[in-house]
Each structure stands twice: as C-alpha cells, then as structure tokens.
Design a protein around this motif. Structure first.
Motif, PDB file in Angstrom:
ATOM      1  N   ALA A 238      12.821  59.775  -5.638  1.00  0.00           N
ATOM      2  CA  ALA A 238      13.343  58.614  -4.902  1.00  0.00           C
ATOM      3  C   ALA A 238      12.532  57.363  -5.228  1.00  0.00           C
ATOM      4  O   ALA A 238      13.091  56.266  -5.357  1.00  0.00           O
ATOM      5  CB  ALA A 238      13.307  58.894  -3.401  1.00  0.00           C
ATOM      6  N   MET A 239      11.213  57.519  -5.361  1.00  0.00           N
ATOM      7  CA  MET A 239      10.366  56.379  -5.730  1.00  0.00           C
ATOM      8  C   MET A 239      10.762  55.837  -7.100  1.00  0.00           C
ATOM      9  O   MET A 239      10.880  54.620  -7.306  1.00  0.00           O
ATOM     10  CB  MET A 239       8.890  56.795  -5.746  1.00  0.00           C
ATOM     11  N   ALA A 240      10.964  56.767  -8.048  1.00  0.00           N
ATOM     12  CA  ALA A 240      11.316  56.345  -9.405  1.00  0.00           C
ATOM     13  C   ALA A 240      12.678  55.658  -9.417  1.00  0.00           C
ATOM     14  O   ALA A 240      12.876  54.654 -10.117  1.00  0.00           O
ATOM     15  CB  ALA A 240      11.316  57.560 -10.340  1.00  0.00           C
ATOM     16  N   ALA A 241      13.609  56.160  -8.620  1.00  0.00           N
ATOM     17  CA  ALA A 241      14.940  55.545  -8.564  1.00  0.00           C
ATOM     18  C   ALA A 241      14.866  54.151  -7.952  1.00  0.00           C
ATOM     19  O   ALA A 241      15.559  53.227  -8.395  1.00  0.00           O
ATOM     20  CB  ALA A 241      15.881  56.436  -7.757  1.00  0.00           C
TER      21      ALA A 241
ATOM     22  N   ASP B 267       2.151  48.515  -4.679  1.00  0.00           N
ATOM     23  CA  ASP B 267       3.461  49.004  -5.091  1.00  0.00           C
ATOM     24  C   ASP B 267       4.447  48.803  -3.945  1.00  0.00           C
ATOM     25  O   ASP B 267       4.282  49.370  -2.861  1.00  0.00           O
ATOM     26  CB  ASP B 267       3.380  50.482  -5.471  1.00  0.00           C
ATOM     27  N   ALA B 268       5.494  48.022  -4.200  1.00  0.00           N
ATOM     28  CA  ALA B 268       6.494  47.773  -3.160  1.00  0.00           C
ATOM     29  C   ALA B 268       7.255  49.033  -2.796  1.00  0.00           C
ATOM     30  O   ALA B 268       7.765  49.159  -1.678  1.00  0.00           O
ATOM     31  CB  ALA B 268       7.459  46.693  -3.618  1.00  0.00           C
ATOM     32  N   ALA B 269       7.361  49.973  -3.704  1.00  0.00           N
ATOM     33  CA  ALA B 269       8.114  51.205  -3.433  1.00  0.00           C
ATOM     34  C   ALA B 269       7.503  51.979  -2.268  1.00  0.00           C
ATOM     35  O   ALA B 269       8.227  52.526  -1.432  1.00  0.00           O
ATOM     36  CB  ALA B 269       8.165  52.071  -4.689  1.00  0.00           C
ATOM     37  N   TYR B 270       6.177  52.027  -2.192  1.00  0.00           N
ATOM     38  CA  TYR B 270       5.522  52.742  -1.096  1.00  0.00           C
ATOM     39  C   TYR B 270       5.757  52.033   0.237  1.00  0.00           C
ATOM     40  O   TYR B 270       5.956  52.676   1.276  1.00  0.00           O
ATOM     41  CB  TYR B 270       4.024  52.868  -1.363  1.00  0.00           C
ATOM     42  N   SER B 271       5.733  50.710   0.235  1.00  0.00           N
ATOM     43  CA  SER B 271       5.925  49.967   1.480  1.00  0.00           C
ATOM     44  C   SER B 271       7.352  50.077   1.991  1.00  0.00           C
ATOM     45  O   SER B 271       7.584  50.170   3.199  1.00  0.00           O
ATOM     46  CB  SER B 271       5.575  48.489   1.257  1.00  0.00           C
TER      47      SER B 271
END
Length: 311
Positions: free
Chosen positions: A46-49, A32-36
């Motif tokens: 914030a992750m969902a946004a 998941d690019a959001a975590y990186s």
C-alpha cells in the motif's frame, strides 16, 4: 524609471522561485509523506502504491521539474488528505484569514502612525515615554503569549469574550487585537524615529525661521518626508500578515490559512503546504514590490539613483 521597475519585477520573480524551491526540497527531505498519510499499519504494498500514485517514487529532480511545469500550467496539485485541488482548499480559507488580517492592519495604522507622530512632536514627554515602553513590549512579547494572556484575562477571568473558534463577531475581537497590538507598537516606534530624523533636518529649521506656522511645517514638510521610510515598515507588515496569522489562528482555533498550514504540515499534505507557502511568498514579494514602486513615485531621485547605480 522603467529599468528601476523592471529590475524589481525580475527580483520578485526570482525570489518567489527560490522560496518555492526551498520549500519543495525541505518538505521532501524532512520525512516520508506516505507514513503520515497512510499510517504505520499500512502494508509495504500500500505504501508503494501511494508513492506511485503521487509521484513520490520518482527522483527528486524529476518531481521538482514536474512541479514547476504544473505551476506554469496553473496546476498546484491535489490534496493527499482530501483528494481535491489544493488551490481550491487554500482559496476557501482566505476569507477567514482576511477577516482577521485586514482589521488588524487597520488597527496597526490607526494606532501606530498617530502615536508615533504625537510622540515625536512631544519628545521626552510622558506620552513619548509611554509610547516607547509600549513599543518595546509589543516588539519583544511573542504573539502567542499575548494571545494566551488576552484569553486568560478577557475570556476566562472576565468571561467577556469566547476563548476561540469561529462564530459571531465576538470571536474576531481577541485574534484581531493579538495581531494588531504588537504591530501598532512597532509602527509607532518606527514612525517616531522617522519623524525625529526629519525634524532635525536643516530645512525644517529654515522653514520655522521664515515664520511658517509650526503646524504647516509639520504637515507640509515633516510628514511627507517621514512617509517615505514609513512605507517600508508598512509594506513589510502587509506582506507578513498571512505569515503572522499562523500562530494566532492556532491559538484561537480560527479556520483560516494559518490553521490549515499547521494541520497540513503535521499531516504531510505536500501540495497544500506548497500552495500556502507559494501564496505567502507571493504576498510578501508583492508588498515589497509595491513599496519599491511607491518609492519610485514618492521620490523619483531614488529610482534614478538605484537604476544608474546598478543595484
């Protein structure tokens, strides 16, 4: 001849499409690019946004379709880290990479071709054995190992050159040698084999029996015929230059495409990684396509045979 070239162009386009598809799927399934980008401390909101902003919340097939539509419109996405166009970031690194790859290619050609020709013309001599030993070493030793050895010897022990980074002309020497030496050895071995095969042909013996000077036989018959298979390995080397620079630029902290690719993969900057892979695939396919075209011009019989054979 037209059919020969048309088939090659179609294959080139399909190859690029397959490479882009493979890279797109692997990048999204590998994490998941959001975590990186956001970090583990980011809130779920914030992750969902972030995922909504970059379209990562959509089904994979829809992301894939939108990506290909964007490519056809000349849009290669935005960098998740910097926010600017991914293509602009990639293009800004190309000059630095070319400063290494072009001299390295010239080094391969300037050393490999003459060494291979000389070794073939002096088979079983000391020079021939030295070329073969060097070729085997250049083929088996990884580029990062060669780079580290050169750094230890020339930069640390002798203190002749800088260990890495980008500054003056001295910073170019070690990366260029690392990129060029291995390829020159492989090219010398290939040219030697091509020349030996040509020199064993009956028409070479016939030309010599007619009293034609050996130098004229070599330059007029052996070299042109050995050039046809040699074009293949040179074309492969040209296409592989950018891919080969990834390791070398990382070893020497050179700010080119290879270094950017490593950083972007680590940071999961999807658009930048996809843009670089698209460029690398296009460069390799274009070099192979150029080789096919050269084959058609150097020996039209190959084009006619391949076209009629439906290859």
């Amino acid at each position: 001849m037209f059919r020969f070239f048309a088939i090659r162009v179609l294959r080139a386009v399909l190859t690029i499409a397959l490479v882009v598809t493979f890279a797109f799927i692997v990048l999204r399934l590998s994490g998941d690019a959001a975590y990186s980008i956001m970090g583990d401390n980011a809130s779920p909101e914030a992750m969902a946004a972030f995922r909504r902003e970059w379209g990562l919340d959509q089904p994979l097939w829809m992301q894939y379709l939108q990506y290909f539509v964007a490519i056809f419109h000349g849009e290669l996405g935005q960098s998740m880290r910097g926010g600017g166009p991914a293509l602009d970031l990639v293009l800004s690194r190309i000059p630095a990479t070319l400063m290494l790859t072009l001299p390295a290619l010239l080094m391969k050609l300037a050393i490999g071709i003459p060494a291979g020709i000389y070794a073939a013309l002096h088979r079983d001599s000391v020079i021939d054995r030295a070329v073969m030993v060097t070729a085997v070493a250049g083929y088996t030793v990884p580029s990062f190992v060669l780079g580290l050895v050169l750094v230890q010897l020339l930069a640390i022990w002798l203190a002749w050159l800088p260990t890495g980074g980008a500054g003056g002309p001295l910073h170019l020497i070690l990366p260029i040698i690392t990129l060029g030496v291995g390829g020159a050895a492989v090219l010398a071995r290939f040219v030697r084999s091509a020349m030996l095969e040509v020199l064993s042909q009956p028409y070479i013996r016939t030309a010599s029996a007619k009293g034609i000077p050996w130098a004229a036989v070599v330059s007029g018959h052996a070299l042109p015929n050995a050039a046809i298979p040699t074009v293949t390995i040179v074309g492969f080397m040209v296409g592989n230059l950018i891919a080969g620079s990834v390791v070398v630029e990382s070893v020497f902290s050179w700010p080119g495409l290879g270094n950017l690719l490593v950083v972007s993969v680590t940071a999961r900057d999807l658009a930048v990684v996809q843009c670089i892979l698209l460029l690398v695939a296009a460069a390799m396919v274009l070099s192979n396509l150029t080789v096919d075209f050269l084959y058609g011009f150097l020996d039209p019989r190959l084009a006619n045979a391949n076209s009629s054979g439906g290859r």
